[in-house]
Design an enzyme around this catalytic site. Structure first.
Site, short mmCIF file in Angstrom:
data_model
loop_
_atom_site.label_atom_id
_atom_site.label_comp_id
_atom_site.label_asym_id
_atom_site.label_seq_id
_atom_site.Cartn_x
_atom_site.Cartn_y
_atom_site.Cartn_z
N SER A 136 2.25 22.58 -32.97
CA SER A 136 3.41 23.36 -32.58
C SER A 136 3.17 24.07 -31.26
CB SER A 136 3.73 24.38 -33.67
OG SER A 136 2.56 25.03 -34.09
N HIS A 157 6.84 17.02 -32.96
CA HIS A 157 6.81 18.33 -33.62
C HIS A 157 8.02 18.49 -34.54
CE1 HIS A 157 7.14 22.95 -33.27
NE2 HIS A 157 6.46 22.61 -34.33
N GLU A 169 10.82 17.76 -31.85
CA GLU A 169 10.50 17.86 -30.43
C GLU A 169 9.54 16.73 -30.10
OE1 GLU A 169 10.02 22.11 -28.40
OE2 GLU A 169 9.03 22.06 -30.33
N ASN A 207 9.00 26.90 -29.99
CA ASN A 207 8.11 28.03 -30.26
C ASN A 207 7.94 28.96 -29.06
OD1 ASN A 207 7.77 27.55 -32.94
ND2 ASN A 207 6.07 26.14 -32.64
N1 CAA Z 1 13.25 20.11 -49.24
C1 CAA Z 1 14.46 19.58 -49.49
N2 CAA Z 1 15.60 20.28 -49.45
C2 CAA Z 1 15.49 21.61 -49.17
C3 CAA Z 1 14.27 22.23 -48.92
C4 CAA Z 1 13.10 21.42 -48.96
N3 CAA Z 1 11.89 21.92 -48.72
N4 CAA Z 1 14.49 23.54 -48.67
C5 CAA Z 1 15.81 23.73 -48.76
N5 CAA Z 1 16.42 22.56 -49.06
C6 CAA Z 1 17.84 22.30 -49.13
C7 CAA Z 1 18.51 22.83 -50.36
O1 CAA Z 1 18.46 21.92 -51.43
C8 CAA Z 1 19.93 23.03 -49.85
O2 CAA Z 1 20.62 21.77 -49.79
P1 CAA Z 1 22.22 21.61 -49.53
O3 CAA Z 1 22.52 22.14 -48.14
O4 CAA Z 1 22.46 20.14 -49.62
O5 CAA Z 1 22.90 22.40 -50.57
C9 CAA Z 1 19.73 23.50 -48.45
O6 CAA Z 1 18.46 23.01 -48.06
C10 CAA Z 1 19.79 24.99 -48.34
O7 CAA Z 1 18.78 25.55 -49.19
P2 CAA Z 1 18.95 26.82 -50.14
O8 CAA Z 1 20.37 26.90 -50.63
O9 CAA Z 1 17.85 26.81 -51.14
O10 CAA Z 1 18.61 28.05 -49.25
P3 CAA Z 1 19.22 28.52 -47.90
O11 CAA Z 1 20.66 28.22 -47.77
O12 CAA Z 1 18.75 29.91 -47.81
O13 CAA Z 1 18.45 27.64 -46.80
C11 CAA Z 1 16.68 27.21 -45.30
C12 CAA Z 1 17.07 27.57 -46.73
C13 CAA Z 1 17.22 25.81 -44.97
C14 CAA Z 1 15.18 27.20 -45.25
C15 CAA Z 1 17.34 28.26 -44.34
O14 CAA Z 1 17.03 29.56 -44.76
C16 CAA Z 1 16.92 28.09 -42.90
O15 CAA Z 1 17.45 27.25 -42.17
N6 CAA Z 1 15.96 28.93 -42.46
C17 CAA Z 1 15.43 28.87 -41.10
C18 CAA Z 1 14.41 27.79 -41.02
C19 CAA Z 1 13.82 27.69 -39.65
O16 CAA Z 1 14.13 28.40 -38.72
N7 CAA Z 1 12.89 26.75 -39.53
C20 CAA Z 1 12.16 26.54 -38.30
C21 CAA Z 1 10.88 27.24 -38.43
S1 CAA Z 1 9.98 27.07 -36.94
C22 CAA Z 1 9.15 25.67 -37.11
O17 CAA Z 1 9.14 24.98 -38.09
C23 CAA Z 1 8.36 25.32 -35.93
C24 CAA Z 1 6.96 25.81 -35.91
O18 CAA Z 1 6.13 25.10 -35.40
C25 CAA Z 1 6.57 27.14 -36.39
#
Ligand code: CAA
Length: 308
Positions: A136, A157, A169, A207
């Site tokens: 990342s 990424h 990415e 990031n």
């Molecule tokens: N696997 C499969 N499906 C998943 C899942 C997983 N691990 N986690 C969530 N889901 C699915 C759920 O089943 C649900 O599906 P539908 O849309 O079809 O109904 C959907 O995702 C939404 O999940 P929830 O209802 O449980 O919860 P939520 O609405 O709060 O969403 C989230 C959860 C998608 C994680 C949301 O909170 C989100 O988008 N958060 C931000 C995530 C983010 O910013 N990620 C980037 C991080 S930075 C990175 O990764 C880079 C790095 O290098 C650090």
């Protein structure tokens, strides 16, 4: 004078992109199992290698649980889930990658760990095998130089949670060739992802923007501008972010957030990237977020309780 110009080794007309069929994944953590999940659902055979057998068992259980969520929400059928899980094999040694067309390394975000993995793994890969790192933040050029095939080395990424997040990415190192770039672009499309191309600068695009925002949220907490809940509520409801920055930090892992800030601070030599001392303290305490049960929230209770 007539000069006979022959196509050189870098002329793309001579080298076709490799169609990626079999995937190897290094590391069974949250990113490794998420990448395996989307590859297997896209119909690709996947082998995950991790030195810890228990991490592999846990990864298979996590993948099954996450696919069940998708079945319950009718995103996939139970037949899709069963077929995908049957495409995933696990191993504790790199000889399992002998047939892989692409190995995606998703090990801990520590350069010496990644270098050690490449050194041990490379002799087991066929010469045409491409290698991608899910790093990342670390330089793709530098990581590629630690392999025997920098021209076939690239950054791929993925975002967490991989099955949900649309972006990949793609980062070329200075030596990465065009066929490798085209192969991973095609693979990302097959996985249903959208790519954004980033140049090889510290922490790339996502990031470089996201983690300084998280670091600033930790400063706001450290300086007493607001409580954990006030900061997260502000960004969830005031900027429409799906998670507040501190909740997101716990989700990513505070150790990962800190190491990304360190890469930015060291790589760009700008004091604006100074990691917040409170973030450092949490990591030193072993409070790494969700994965250790405590970070800015305490996950031993439902709903998780803010710790400040
Ligand atoms: N696997 C499969 N499906 C998943 C899942 C997983 N691990 N986690 C969530 N889901 C699915 C759920 O089943 C649900 O599906 P539908 O849309 O079809 O109904 C959907 O995702 C939404 O999940 P929830 O209802 O449980 O919860 P939520 O609405 O709060 O969403 C989230 C959860 C998608 C994680 C949301 O909170 C989100 O988008 N958060 C931000 C995530 C983010 O910013 N990620 C980037 C991080 S930075 C990175 O990764 C880079 C790095 O290098 C650090």
């Amino acid at each position: 004078m007539n000069i006979d110009v022959k196509p050189g080794p870098n002329d793309t007309m001579m080298i076709e992109p490799v169609e990626v069929g079999r995937i190897g994944i290094v590391g069974a953590g949250q990113m490794g199992n998420g990448i395996a999940h989307v590859c297997a659902l896209a119909g690709l055979p996947v082998t995950i290698v991790d030195i810890k057998a228990e991490a592999l068992t846990k990864a298979m259980a996590t993948m099954a649980r996450n696919m069940d969520r998708q079945v319950n929400r009718s995103v996939i059928s139970s037949d899709d889930r069963d077929a995908a899980l049957a495409r995933v094999t696990t191993a504790i040694a790199y000889d399992a990658f002998a047939d892989a067309d692409l190995v995606i390394e998703a090990a801990t975000e520590k350069e010496d760990v990644k270098r050690g993995i490449y050194k041990t793994m490379m002799p087991y890969l066929k010469p045409s095998c491409l290698v991608a790192s899910n790093t990342s933040s670390i330089s793709i050029t530098r990581l590629g130089a630690a392999t025997d095939r920098p021209e076939k080395f690239i950054g791929m990424h993925f975002m967490n949670p991989v099955p949900v997040m649309k972006l990949v990415e793609v980062i070329r190192g200075i030596a990465t060739d065009e066929p490798t770039f085209q192969s991973v672009q095609a693979l990302a499309r097959r996985l249903g992802k959208i790519t954004a191309v980033s140049e090889d600068f510290p922490a790339f695009i996502v990031n470089r923007l996201l983690v300084p925002m998280i670091n600033e949220a930790v400063y706001a907490l450290y300086e007493g501008v607001g409580s954990v809940l006030a900061i997260d509520t502000s960004m969830r409801l005031g900027a429409n972010h799906p998670m507040g920055p501190l909740e997101l930090a716990d989700f990513i892992g505070l150790d990962t957030c800190l190491s990304i800030m360190q890469v930015l601070y060291d790589g760009l030599s700008d004091s604006k990237y100074r990691p917040c001392p409170l973030l450092v303290k949490y990591v030193e305490a072993g409070w790494l977020g969700r994965k250790t049960g405590r970070g800015f929230y305490d996950y031993s209770q439902t709903p998780p309780r803010p710790t400040r």
